[in-house]
Scaffold this motif. Structure first.
Motif, mmCIF file in Angstrom:
data_model
loop_
_atom_site.group_PDB
_atom_site.id
_atom_site.type_symbol
_atom_site.label_atom_id
_atom_site.label_comp_id
_atom_site.label_asym_id
_atom_site.label_seq_id
_atom_site.Cartn_x
_atom_site.Cartn_y
_atom_site.Cartn_z
ATOM 1 N N GLU A 33 -26.028 33.947 -9.794
ATOM 2 C CA GLU A 33 -25.330 35.209 -10.042
ATOM 3 C C GLU A 33 -25.707 35.815 -11.390
ATOM 4 O O GLU A 33 -24.895 35.862 -12.321
ATOM 5 N N PRO A 34 -26.944 36.337 -11.524
ATOM 6 C CA PRO A 34 -27.439 36.849 -12.806
ATOM 7 C C PRO A 34 -26.560 37.911 -13.464
ATOM 8 O O PRO A 34 -26.473 37.973 -14.676
ATOM 9 N N SER A 35 -25.879 38.750 -12.679
ATOM 10 C CA SER A 35 -25.076 39.819 -13.278
ATOM 11 C C SER A 35 -23.632 39.405 -13.542
ATOM 12 O O SER A 35 -22.853 40.164 -14.101
ATOM 13 N N SER A 36 -23.278 38.200 -13.183
ATOM 14 C CA SER A 36 -21.900 37.716 -13.337
ATOM 15 C C SER A 36 -21.675 37.135 -14.736
ATOM 16 O O SER A 36 -22.584 36.555 -15.325
ATOM 17 N N PRO A 37 -20.456 37.257 -15.263
ATOM 18 C CA PRO A 37 -20.156 36.607 -16.544
ATOM 19 C C PRO A 37 -20.181 35.088 -16.455
ATOM 20 O O PRO A 37 -20.190 34.403 -17.459
ATOM 21 N N GLY A 72 -23.989 27.293 -21.912
ATOM 22 C CA GLY A 72 -22.660 27.621 -21.426
ATOM 23 C C GLY A 72 -22.670 28.734 -20.400
ATOM 24 O O GLY A 72 -23.606 29.538 -20.328
ATOM 25 N N LEU A 73 -21.612 28.801 -19.605
ATOM 26 C CA LEU A 73 -21.461 29.858 -18.616
ATOM 27 C C LEU A 73 -21.452 31.222 -19.287
ATOM 28 O O LEU A 73 -20.820 31.415 -20.313
ATOM 29 N N GLY A 74 -22.146 32.180 -18.689
ATOM 30 C CA GLY A 74 -22.136 33.552 -19.160
ATOM 31 C C GLY A 74 -23.035 33.832 -20.342
ATOM 32 O O GLY A 74 -23.173 34.972 -20.754
#
Length: 103
Positions: A33-37, A72-74
């Motif tokens: 999900e490249p555009s997701s935070p 980390g995420l995002g």
């Protein structure tokens, strides 16, 4: 669940690996999900004969740390950034920490 994996880096015998000063561990990484935070880099697939598969990494594992570098995420990074930290001189070792439950 976090899982830690440490393995010696081995050449898989591909022309690029054997002609290079660095070697990998036999994984292909992808961006979830490249555009997701909550975008993250995960193991898309593994070479069955690679040291990552032999060491227990699985398809779908999310990379959260390589040696002392956290992912980390995002955060803004791509699979090539993570791969650059995993690759190293043939025969050296790398520690990879993954989230096995996904994102």
């Amino acid at each position: 669940m976090l899982a830690s994996w440490k393995q010696n880096i081995q050449s898989l015998g591909s022309p690029r690996t054997s002609q290079s000063a660095t070697a990998g561990v036999g994984i292909n990484l992808a961006l979830h999900e490249p555009s997701s935070p909550t975008s993250c880099v995960y193991v898309q697939d593994l070479a069955p004969e690679g040291s990552a598969a032999k060491g227990g990494l699985k398809s779908g594992d999310v990379i959260v740390r390589v040696d002392d570098t956290k992912f980390g995420l995002g955060e803004k990074y791509v699979p090539q950034d993570v791969a650059a930290h995993i690759k190293g001189p043939e025969g050296s070792s790398v520690t990879v920490v993954v989230n096995r439950d996904g994102v």
